[in-house]
Scaffold this motif. Structure first.
Motif, short mmCIF file in Angstrom:
data_model
loop_
_atom_site.label_atom_id
_atom_site.label_comp_id
_atom_site.label_asym_id
_atom_site.label_seq_id
_atom_site.Cartn_x
_atom_site.Cartn_y
_atom_site.Cartn_z
N HIS A 42 0.88 -1.17 0.00
CA HIS A 42 0.00 0.00 0.00
C HIS A 42 0.91 1.22 0.00
N VAL A 43 0.76 2.10 -0.96
CA VAL A 43 1.60 3.29 -1.10
C VAL A 43 0.81 4.49 -0.59
N THR A 44 1.37 5.23 0.36
CA THR A 44 0.63 6.35 0.95
C THR A 44 1.17 7.72 0.58
N GLU A 45 2.44 7.83 0.27
CA GLU A 45 3.04 9.14 -0.03
C GLU A 45 2.67 9.58 -1.45
N LEU A 46 2.18 10.82 -1.57
CA LEU A 46 1.76 11.33 -2.87
C LEU A 46 2.89 11.31 -3.89
N ALA A 47 4.09 11.68 -3.48
CA ALA A 47 5.23 11.68 -4.42
C ALA A 47 5.49 10.26 -4.94
N HIS B 31 -1.48 1.98 -19.54
CA HIS B 31 -2.92 1.94 -19.32
C HIS B 31 -3.61 2.08 -20.67
N TYR B 32 -4.60 1.27 -20.92
CA TYR B 32 -5.18 1.14 -22.25
C TYR B 32 -6.05 2.30 -22.70
N LEU B 33 -6.54 3.13 -21.79
CA LEU B 33 -7.38 4.24 -22.23
C LEU B 33 -6.91 5.61 -21.77
N SER B 34 -6.56 5.74 -20.52
CA SER B 34 -6.30 7.07 -19.97
C SER B 34 -4.96 7.13 -19.26
N HIS B 35 -4.32 8.26 -19.35
CA HIS B 35 -3.04 8.42 -18.68
C HIS B 35 -3.16 9.25 -17.41
N THR B 36 -4.39 9.57 -17.01
CA THR B 36 -4.58 10.35 -15.80
C THR B 36 -4.96 9.44 -14.64
N PHE B 37 -4.75 9.93 -13.43
CA PHE B 37 -5.25 9.21 -12.27
C PHE B 37 -5.44 10.18 -11.13
N SER B 38 -6.36 9.88 -10.24
CA SER B 38 -6.71 10.76 -9.14
C SER B 38 -5.63 10.74 -8.07
N ALA B 39 -5.10 11.92 -7.75
CA ALA B 39 -4.04 12.02 -6.73
C ALA B 39 -4.56 11.60 -5.36
N GLY B 40 -5.87 11.66 -5.15
CA GLY B 40 -6.45 11.25 -3.88
C GLY B 40 -6.70 9.76 -3.77
N ALA B 41 -6.37 9.01 -4.81
CA ALA B 41 -6.63 7.57 -4.81
C ALA B 41 -5.73 6.85 -3.81
N LYS B 42 -6.24 5.75 -3.31
CA LYS B 42 -5.42 4.83 -2.51
C LYS B 42 -4.70 3.95 -3.52
N VAL B 43 -3.40 3.78 -3.37
CA VAL B 43 -2.60 3.07 -4.37
C VAL B 43 -1.98 1.80 -3.78
N TYR B 44 -2.04 0.73 -4.56
CA TYR B 44 -1.46 -0.56 -4.18
C TYR B 44 -0.63 -1.04 -5.36
N VAL B 45 0.50 -1.65 -5.07
CA VAL B 45 1.34 -2.21 -6.13
C VAL B 45 1.71 -3.64 -5.78
#
Length: 148
Positions: free
Chosen positions: A5-10, A23-37
């Motif tokens: 789980h990645v929490t730091e915005l940077a 990504h197959y359609l869009s190159h944008t993503f919400s900075a407020g999203a919770k991110v997992y790798v």
């Protein structure tokens, strides 16, 4: 495979910089999203971003972006990451949704007992005169709900 789980915005932005071109359609993503790798043998493999999803009947989240790097496509890493993330939110009594037009993801989810398709059709919101580089107007759009 390791999941983080990645929490730091940077860090989120740096990771999205690696994954966005795939990504197959869009190159944008919400900075407020919770991110997992997901990593495999210490190499980045998959990225999953989750956002709040306003819903009139349930406390819900939505998978906002799911990207698997080419070297790991087709081996189930994306589904494992998605299932892991959906289970995390299920434990918090949240319902997880995803909408996709990606044919390989639709096939994989169709085989899963945990993802239930509740809507399917052509629902692209951008027409031929759209300024958007990529559009889903010519693709089948499917919506899914996670059930453990």
């Amino acid at each position: 495979m390791e999941l983080y789980h990645v929490t730091e915005l940077a860090q989120k932005r740096a990771l999205w910089g690696v994954f966005s071109r795939y990504h197959y359609l869009s190159h944008t993503f919400s900075a407020g999203a919770k991110v997992y790798v997901a990593t495999v043998n210490d190499s980045l493999a998959a990225f999953c971003a989750v956002i709040n999803f306003p819903h009139p009947k349930v406390d819900a989240m939505r998978i906002h972006r799911l990207v698997v790097l080419p070297a790991f496509q087709g081996c189930g890493v994306g589904m494992l990451l998605m299932d892991y993330v959906a289970r995390l939110y299920h434990k918090q009594r949240k319902v997880m949704f995803i909408t996709t037009t990606h044919p390989a993801l639709i096939r994989a989810m169709s085989k899963s007992p945990h993802w239930i398709c509740f809507d399917k059709g052509r629902k692209g919101k951008y027409g031929k005169n759209s300024n958007y580089k990529n559009s889903s107007t010519d693709r089948i759009t499917t919506s899914w709900r996670f059930r453990p």
